[in-house]
Design a protein around this motif. Sequence first.
Motif, PDB file in Angstrom:
ATOM      1  N   GLY A 153       3.084  -1.577   4.831  1.00 16.64           N
ATOM      2  CA  GLY A 153       4.167  -0.542   4.818  1.00 16.64           C
ATOM      3  C   GLY A 153       3.896   0.569   6.120  1.00 16.64           C
ATOM      4  N   GLY A 154       2.737   0.829   6.469  1.00 20.46           N
ATOM      5  CA  GLY A 154       2.519   1.588   7.390  1.00 20.46           C
ATOM      6  C   GLY A 154       3.099   1.066   8.813  1.00 20.46           C
ATOM      7  N   PHE A 155       2.732  -0.085   9.176  1.00 22.09           N
ATOM      8  CA  PHE A 155       3.482  -1.134  10.382  1.00 22.09           C
ATOM      9  C   PHE A 155       4.657  -0.966  10.235  1.00 22.09           C
ATOM     10  N   VAL A 156       5.404  -1.145   9.212  1.00 18.69           N
ATOM     11  CA  VAL A 156       6.928  -1.251   9.052  1.00 18.69           C
ATOM     12  C   VAL A 156       7.551   0.184   9.345  1.00 18.69           C
ATOM     13  N   LEU A 157       6.922   1.049   8.843  1.00 27.07           N
ATOM     14  CA  LEU A 157       7.800   2.477   9.301  1.00 27.07           C
ATOM     15  C   LEU A 157       7.039   2.813  10.621  1.00 27.07           C
ATOM     16  N   PHE A 158       5.952   2.425  11.282  1.00 26.48           N
ATOM     17  CA  PHE A 158       5.777   2.662  12.594  1.00 26.48           C
ATOM     18  C   PHE A 158       6.771   1.880  13.508  1.00 26.48           C
ATOM     19  N   VAL A 159       7.154   0.493  13.150  1.00 30.61           N
ATOM     20  CA  VAL A 159       7.868  -0.126  14.021  1.00 30.61           C
ATOM     21  C   VAL A 159       9.246   0.110  13.914  1.00 30.61           C
ATOM     22  N   ALA A 160       9.682   0.519  12.552  1.00 29.22           N
ATOM     23  CA  ALA A 160      11.063   1.099  12.464  1.00 29.22           C
ATOM     24  C   ALA A 160      11.444   2.437  13.122  1.00 29.22           C
TER      25      ALA A 160
END
Length: 269
Positions: A153-160
């Motif tokens: 989830g953190g990766f998705v938010l970071f990339v988003a």
Amino acid sequence: MGERSMHQPGWLGWFLVFWRFMLWISLAVATYQALHDDPALLGSWRGAGMLGLIGVFLLAYELFERSDARRTGRWPVPYRQVLIYMSVQTSCALLLLHYSSGFVGVTFALMGQVFAAVERRHWLVPIGALVAVISVPIGIDEAIRDGDWGALGGFVLFVAGWVGLALFIGMLFNERHEREHLIAELRRAKEDLERYATQAEELAALRERARLARDMHDSLGHALVVVNVQLEAAQRLYAVDRARGDASLAATRALVRDTMGELRRSLAQ
């Protein structure tokens, strides 16, 4: 949509300078972090390889910015050229990320640059390639295997967040180019209308000249023939009957006056 050549405003030049400056800062910080985390890189072949990759990345970046399409402001940049550039840069970024995760910043600089160079319909491939490159050093494959949904989830938010910023920059450039294209089309339409208006005026003048020529031929030409006949008749009448000769001359003068009046009315119109 075809390629278009656009004038580059002053603010865009400053923005590109700022973007290049941020790229250099990102590379410098990532290089310092890599050397700080692994001092053995100094004076080693691995360190030389890292510097070589940075050099290749910067060289490709500058060559792309100085290409004919970028220098002349042509947009969009040919997609094949962008794909070749993306292949070189993502390969360099992927290798640099093995030295330090700090090099992730160069991928986002690459996003903004690529999204500003191509149309929206061509954004999917760059997004996919860059997200794939970013996911490798962060260890997304391990998070998926371990079921670490928090990390995912953190990766998705970071990339988003970063992709959203790059997309926003790309949309600004796309809308600017589309607006300038519309302005150029309106300018061409205005020039065409002015040219058509001039041609219409010339055509109207030619038609009026033709009408006047027909009127003169029909009225003045016919009147001159009649005047000539009546003058010949008056000349003969004077020999036998002077009174009838005077009457014929008076009729001729009346005809000339009527014809002159008609001619003046045609010219006035």
